[in-house]
Design a protein around this motif. Structure first.
Motif, PDB file in Angstrom:
ATOM      1  N   THR A   7      -1.582   1.834  -8.732  1.00 26.95           N
ATOM      2  CA  THR A   7      -2.807   2.466  -8.223  1.00 26.95           C
ATOM      3  C   THR A   7      -3.517   1.551  -7.239  1.00 26.95           C
ATOM      4  OG1 THR A   7      -3.068   3.644 -10.322  1.00 26.95           O
ATOM      5  CG2 THR A   7      -5.004   3.514  -8.887  1.00 26.95           C
ATOM      6  N   LEU A   8      -3.638   0.281  -7.602  1.00 29.51           N
ATOM      7  CA  LEU A   8      -4.274  -0.681  -6.702  1.00 29.51           C
ATOM      8  C   LEU A   8      -3.426  -0.901  -5.447  1.00 29.51           C
ATOM      9  CD1 LEU A   8      -5.506  -3.350  -9.274  1.00 29.51           C
ATOM     10  CD2 LEU A   8      -6.922  -1.816  -7.920  1.00 29.51           C
ATOM     11  N   GLU A   9      -2.120  -0.908  -5.627  1.00 26.73           N
ATOM     12  CA  GLU A   9      -1.212  -1.069  -4.484  1.00 26.73           C
ATOM     13  C   GLU A   9      -1.468   0.010  -3.441  1.00 26.73           C
ATOM     14  OE1 GLU A   9       3.370  -0.019  -4.115  1.00 26.73           O
ATOM     15  OE2 GLU A   9       3.040  -1.764  -5.413  1.00 26.73           O
ATOM     16  N   LYS A  10      -1.645   1.226  -3.900  1.00 25.20           N
ATOM     17  CA  LYS A  10      -1.900   2.353  -2.985  1.00 25.20           C
ATOM     18  C   LYS A  10      -3.286   2.250  -2.367  1.00 25.20           C
ATOM     19  CE  LYS A  10      -1.752   7.407  -2.800  1.00 25.20           C
ATOM     20  NZ  LYS A  10      -1.523   8.651  -3.581  1.00 25.20           N
ATOM     21  N   GLN A  11      -4.302   1.903  -3.176  1.00 23.70           N
ATOM     22  CA  GLN A  11      -5.674   1.821  -2.678  1.00 23.70           C
ATOM     23  C   GLN A  11      -5.842   0.726  -1.629  1.00 23.70           C
ATOM     24  OE1 GLN A  11      -7.988   1.284  -6.230  1.00 23.70           O
ATOM     25  NE2 GLN A  11      -8.005   3.460  -6.753  1.00 23.70           N
ATOM     26  N   LEU A  12      -5.096  -0.364  -1.774  1.00 23.48           N
ATOM     27  CA  LEU A  12      -5.223  -1.486  -0.849  1.00 23.48           C
ATOM     28  C   LEU A  12      -4.319  -1.348   0.370  1.00 23.48           C
ATOM     29  CD1 LEU A  12      -5.473  -4.415  -3.420  1.00 23.48           C
ATOM     30  CD2 LEU A  12      -7.311  -3.420  -2.085  1.00 23.48           C
ATOM     31  N   GLY A  13      -3.523  -0.286   0.419  1.00 27.73           N
ATOM     32  CA  GLY A  13      -2.746   0.000   1.615  1.00 27.73           C
ATOM     33  C   GLY A  13      -1.398  -0.686   1.700  1.00 27.73           C
ATOM     34  N   PHE A  14      -0.858  -1.178   0.574  1.00 27.15           N
ATOM     35  CA  PHE A  14       0.479  -1.783   0.591  1.00 27.15           C
ATOM     36  C   PHE A  14       1.529  -0.684   0.481  1.00 27.15           C
ATOM     37  CE2 PHE A  14      -2.172  -5.242  -1.205  1.00 27.15           C
ATOM     38  CZ  PHE A  14      -1.872  -6.237  -0.289  1.00 27.15           C
ATOM     39  N   ASP A  15       2.668  -0.884   1.139  1.00 25.79           N
ATOM     40  CA  ASP A  15       3.742   0.113   1.060  1.00 25.79           C
ATOM     41  C   ASP A  15       4.962  -0.425   0.314  1.00 25.79           C
ATOM     42  OD1 ASP A  15       4.616  -1.722   2.846  1.00 25.79           O
ATOM     43  OD2 ASP A  15       4.902  -0.332   4.528  1.00 25.79           O
ATOM     44  N   GLY A  16       4.769  -1.462  -0.470  1.00 31.80           N
ATOM     45  CA  GLY A  16       5.838  -2.029  -1.291  1.00 31.80           C
ATOM     46  C   GLY A  16       5.259  -2.801  -2.451  1.00 31.80           C
ATOM     47  N   ASN A  17       6.145  -3.283  -3.327  1.00 26.98           N
ATOM     48  CA  ASN A  17       5.687  -4.002  -4.514  1.00 26.98           C
ATOM     49  C   ASN A  17       5.068  -5.347  -4.139  1.00 26.98           C
ATOM     50  OD1 ASN A  17       6.674  -1.921  -6.048  1.00 26.98           O
ATOM     51  ND2 ASN A  17       8.630  -2.928  -6.468  1.00 26.98           N
TER      52      ASN A  17
END
Length: 790
Positions: free
Chosen positions: A663-673
Motif C-alpha cells: 500500500t505504501l509502495e503504491k502511495q509513494l509512487g514506486f513501481d517495484g519492490n
C-alpha cells in the motif's frame, strides 16, 4: 538587499572603484552576491518633447508626431502608443540608435508615412519587463540630453546577502555607515526639518500590548493628492531596489524603508472608526490583507485595530479595507517599534514574508521612529501636498530595549585576534561604529548604539574590531595544541567502518532532514508519538522523525522519478522518540530497490529481494563478531510476509528488516519492490573483542546430512538444536540445499546440512566422527522430529 551604487555614493563616496568597494564590503561581513548594471546597453536615445500629434491617414491606431529632440528642426516620428500627446516628454531613439538586443533604429515608412526614429517605453529601454505606454519623463527634463545621463543609468545594482545579525545594514544609510567606517569618512544623511503643524486634528492611540510594541507614533495628514505623480528620481531608486511604483503615498513609505530601514504604513483616515489600538488579536479574528489574503489571526498575533475591527497585521502587512487608494484625501501615517523577539515567526505562520517583517524580526533602531515619520511626512507633502497634523506618540519606556555597557579587556583583544591594537585605534573603531566608549583599568566599558542588536558580549566587540581592522591584516599563526590521546575502546565498533562496508557493497550515503512530512510519518509508524514543530519551514517539514525511513523513501522516490531505476542508499542519523526533544537515538538505515547489480553483459538482471538486503545486514553485524537472529514479525511499514525483527542472541532488539508494504509502495509512487532496514547504533556498535585461538595442525572432516523436517522449522532452530548438543569439535554448520517436491511428503522439506569437524590435538577417527553425527541426529529427532532422508 539590493540598492543603487549611485544612491550609496550620494551618502558616502570613497575614492575606490566598484570592484574595490564590493570587495571591501564583502571582507567586512556584508557579502555581495551580485553586481549588475542598472540598465541594459543602448545608445542614441535622448530626452524629447512631442510638439504636435495628428492622426495617421491610413491607420486608426497610429499617430504622426512632430518631436523636438534638441536639433535644428523637429523630427517626424510615427507612434502607436495610447498615451502620446502634445507637450509630453519622452525618450526618443534617433536614427542610428542601438536598443537592447542589438535592435538598430533606421529611417522607415509606416503605412506610407516617414518615421525618423522611435518613441520609447521602459520595456524598449530594458528598464521594465512590461509597459502600458511611452515612458513619461518629468516636465523639467532637458530636451536633447542623453537619456542615460539624465536618468543616471550608468549605475550598478549591488545585492548584499546579509546575515540575520546585521539588520542595521538593511538600508542604504546603514550600508553607507559601514562604508564610511571602513574608509574613515563622514557620511551624509538626509536633512530633515520638521514641518510646521497646520491643523490640530489627531487620532487617539492606545497600546494594549506594550511588551510587543513599546513605541507607536502616528500623525494625520489631510488633503493629500493620492493621484500625484511620484518623481522619476524616486521611481528609479525604487526600481533599482527591486520595487515598483505604486503611487506617491506607498512609494514614500517604501522609499523611507529602503533609505533608513524603518517600515511605515499609511491608512486611509476616512476608513478608520475611532482611534488606533495596538493589541493582540481576538481568537480567529478575520480580516483581509493588502495581497487579498484572508487570514484568521490567533490570540498571539499583534494587530493594529480601530474601535471596530483589526486593520493590519502589525509589522507584517496592512489590511485591504483601510488601504490608501486614488480617492484617498486624508491619511493616518504610522511608525512603530515592534519587539524582535515577539515578531519572530509571526509572518511565516501566515505564509508571509515582507520587507517590513524581515526588518522587524531582526530588529530596527528603537530611537529612529521620530526621524523616520518626519522624513516620510516631508516627502509626502513635497510630492502629494497635504496639511500636516501633530505627531501622537505613545511610549512604554520599561519595554524598550536596554543597552547595558559591555566590558572589553585589552589583553583579551590580543589573545583572540593575535595582534595588539593601540588604544587610540580601538577607541577610534568603536566610536566610528557609533558606540559610547569609556576607558577603565582593564580596558573599556562600551555601550552599543540602538541599531546594533547583535552586540551583547565581549566577543561581539572583538569581532567588530577584527573585521574593521581587516581580516587580511591579522597575523597568520600556527596553533599549538597539547592534548592526551583519548582511549579508543576495542569493544566499540566505529560507525565509519560500517559506512565503508556499505559503500563497498554499492550503497551511497544520504543525509536527509530530521524534519519530515507528518502524513508520511503517520503512514510509516502510526503508533509512534512524535514532536510537532511550532514554526516549521514548510508543511512537508512539520514534525521530527521517529524513523530514518521517512527521508530515505523520499530520496529514493525522487531518484526513481528521474529515471534512476537502481537505488541503494544508507543514512546514519538521529531519530526522535516521544514528545521530548532530548529523547534521541542514533540509527543506521538503508534502502535498496531495482537490480542487484548494475546492468552488464556478463550477468542477467535480477531484482533485489529480501535475502539480498538480509545479507547486507549480516555483513554489517559480522563486523561486530556477534551473532544475530531474524524473527518473523509484523511492522506497520513492512510487508507482513516479508518482514523480520533483528535480535541479538540475548534477545535485545537491534532493528527491523523487510519489504515496504504494498500500500505504501503504491502511495509513494514506486513501481517495484522496495527493501528497507533500520538498526540501532547503540546495540549495533557493541562488539565482541576478538580472542586468539591456535590453529589446528590436523585436517578437518566434513559430513553431509539430508534431513526431512516440518516446513515451519527454520534453519535457525536446526542450528540451535545442534549447538545445544555441545559438541565442541563441530566448527561449522551450513545449509547447502533445500528441496521440496517429488519424494518429500506434503508439509515437509528436505534440508541438506554440512557439518565441519576438527580437533586441535589429533586426527579424528571414524568412530569419533560417527559418535558426533549420531549425537546430532538423536537431538534433531527428539527435539524437531527430524528424520534422516533415505
Amino acid at each position: 538587499m539590493q540598492f543603487s551604487e549611485a544612491w550609496l555614493r550620494e551618502l558616502v563616496n570613497p575614492a575606490i572603484d566598484t570592484q574595490a568597494l564590493v570587495e571591501q564590503m564583502t571582507m567586512a561581513g556584508l557579502e555581495v552576491d551580485s553586481v549588475n548594471p542598472a540598465a541594459a546597453e543602448f545608445s542614441g536615445v535622448v530626452v524629447a518633447q512631442v510638439v504636435s500629434v495628428t492622426a495617421h491617414p491610413d491607420a486608426d491606431k497610429l499617430r504622426i508626431c512632430q518631436v523636438e529632440v534638441g536639433a535644428d528642426e523637429p523630427l517626424q516620428i510615427v507612434c502607436g502608443a495610447s498615451n502620446v500627446r502634445e507637450g509630453l516628454k519622452i525618450p526618443a531613439a534617433l536614427i542610428g540608435a542601438v536598443l537592447p538586443g542589438d535592435f538598430k533604429i533606421k529611417k522607415s515608412k509606416l503605412r506610407g508615412e516617414q518615421s525618423f526614429g522611435m518613441l520609447c517605453s521602459e520595456k524598449e529601454l530594458g528598464l521594465a519587463v512590461d509597459a502600458d505606454g511611452l515612458m513619461e519623463l518629468a516636465a523639467d527634463a532637458p530636451v536633447g540630453n542623453d537619456i542615460r545621463e539624465y536618468l543616471s543609468l550608468d549605475d550598478q545594482l549591488i545585492e548584499v546577502d546579509l546575515t540575520p545579525n546585521r539588520a542595521d545594514c538593511l538600508s542604504v544609510e546603514g550600508v553607507a555607515r559601514e562604508v564610511a567606517l571602513l574608509n574613515e569618512l563622514e557620511f551624509n544623511i538626509a536633512e530633515i526639518n520638521p514641518l510646521a503643524i497646520e491643523h490640530q486634528e489627531t487620532l487617539a492611540v492606545k497600546i494594549s500590548a506594550p511588551e510587543a510594541c513599546p513605541r507607536y507614533l502616528g500623525r494625520l495628514i489631510k488633503g493629500v493628492n493620492a493621484t500625484a505623480e511620484t518623481p522619476l528620481w524616486m521611481q528609479e531608486r525604487l526600481r533599482r531596489s527591486g520595487l515598483r511604483s505604486l503611487g506617491p503615498i506607498v512609494d514614500v513609505t517604501n522609499y523611507v524603508l529602503l533609505e533608513m530601514g524603518q517600515p511605515l504604513h499609511a491608512f486611509d483616515a476616512a476608513k478608520l472608526s475611532g482611534g488606533i489600538e495596538v493589541r493582540l488579536a481576538h481568537a480567529d479574528e478575520a480580516f483581509s490583507l493588502l495581497n487579498d489574503q484572508e487570514i484568521k489571526a490567533n490570540s498571539e498575533t499583534l494587530v493594529i485595530a480601530d474601535a471596530e475591527k483589526a486593520l493590519a497585521l502589525a509589522g507584517v502587512m496592512g489590511g485591504s479595507e483601510s488601504a490608501v487608494s486614488d480617492s484617498t484625501q486624508d491619511i493616518f501615517l504610522e511608525c512603530a517599534f515592534f519587539n524582535p523577539s515577539f515578531m519572530m515567526g509571526k509572518a511565516r505562520y501566515y505564509g508571509l514574508h515582507t520587507d517590513s517583517s524581515h526588518r522587524f524580526e531582526r530588529g530596527v533602531d528603537a530611537e529612529m521612529q521620530s526621524r523616520a515619520i518626519e522624513r516620510a511626512t516631508q516627502l509626502i507633502v513635497e510630492i502629494a501636498g497635504g496639511s500636516v497634523g501633530a505627531i501622537t506618540e505613545v511610549v512604554a519606556e520599561e519595554y524598550l530595549p536596554q543597552r547595558p555597557a559591555v566590558t572589553l579587556r585589552e589583553q583579551r583583544i590580543k589573545r583572540i585576534l593575535g595582534v595588539a591594537l593601540a588604544e587610540t585605534e580601538v577607541e577610534g573603531i568603536l566610536q566610528r561604529l557609533g558606540m559610547a566608549v569609556v576607558k577603565d583599568a582593564e580596558g573599556w566599558q562600551v555601550t552599543p548604539p540602538g541599531f546594533r542588536f547583535d552586540i551583547a558580549i565581549e566577543a561581539d566587540l572583538i569581532e567588530e574590531l577584527g573585521r574593521v581592522y581587516g581580516y587580511n591584516n591579522l597575523p597568520q599563526t600556527s596553533l599549538l595544541m597539547r592534548s592526551a590521546l583519548s582511549q579508543a575502546p576495542e569493544a566499540v565498533l566505529e560507525i565509519d567502518q560500517i559506512k565503508d562496508l556499505l559503500v563497498g557493497r554499492d550503497y551511497q550515503e544520504a543525509i536527509t532532514y530530521s524534519f519530515v512530512d507528518e502524513d508520511l510519518q503517520k503512514k510509516l509508524v502510526p503508533e509512534d508519538a512524535y514532536i510537532k514543530l511550532q514554526n516549521p519551514i514548510s508543511s512537508e517539514l512539520a514534525v521530527m522523525r521517529t524513523t530514518l525511513w521517512c527521508g530515505l523513501l523520499q530520496a529514493a522516490a525522487y531518484n526513481t522519478k528521474r529515471q534512476h531505476t537502481r537505488v541503494r542508499l544508507f543514512e546514519a542519523g538521529q531519530r526522535f522518540l516521544g514528545i521530548e526533544v532530548d529523547k534521541q537515538e542514533k540509527m543506521l538505515a538503508g534502502i535498496a530497490l531495482g537490480s542487484v547489480n548494475p546492468e552488464q553483459w556478463g550477468e542477467k538482471v535480477r531484482k533485489v529481494d529480501f535475502y539480498d538486503i538480509k545479507a547486507d545486514v549480516e555483513a554489517i553485524c559480522a563486523l561486530t563478531g556477534r551473532e544475530i537472529k531474524f524473527v518473523s514479525a509484523k511492522h506497520s511499514a513492512l510487508h507482513p510476509g516479508q518482514s523480520a525483527e533483528i535480535l541479538t542472541m540475548q534477545g535485545q532488539s537491534l532493528g527491523w528488516l523487510g519489504m515496504l508494504h504494498p500500500t505504501l509502495e503504491k502511495q509513494l509512487g514506486f513501481d517495484g519492490n522496495v527493501f528497507l532496514f533500520e538498526l540501532s547504533q547503540t546495540v549495533l556498535l557493541e562488539r565482541n573483542v576478538p580472542v586468539f585461538s591456535s590453529l589446528s595442525k590436523f585436517p578437518s572432516v566434513r559430513r553431509d546430512l539430508a534431513l526431512l523436517i516440518e516446513e515451519e522449522v527454520s534453519f535457525e532452530a536446526v542450528k540451535k538444536c545442534i549447538d545445544d548438543c555441545q559438541q565442541k569439535l563441530i566448527k561449522q554448520v551450513m545449509v547447502f540445499d533445500i528441496y521440496r517436491g517429488q519424494g518429500v511428503e506434503q508439509g515437509y522439506k528436505s534440508i541438506a546440512l554440512g557439518l565441519i569437524m576438527q580437533d586441535a590435538t589429533q586426527t579424528l577417527t571414524d568412530s569419533e566422527i560417527d559418535a558426533i553425527v549420531n549425537s546430532v541426529l538423536d537431538a534433531l529427532s527428539n527435539k524437531l522430529n527430524a528424520k534422516l532422508r533415505d
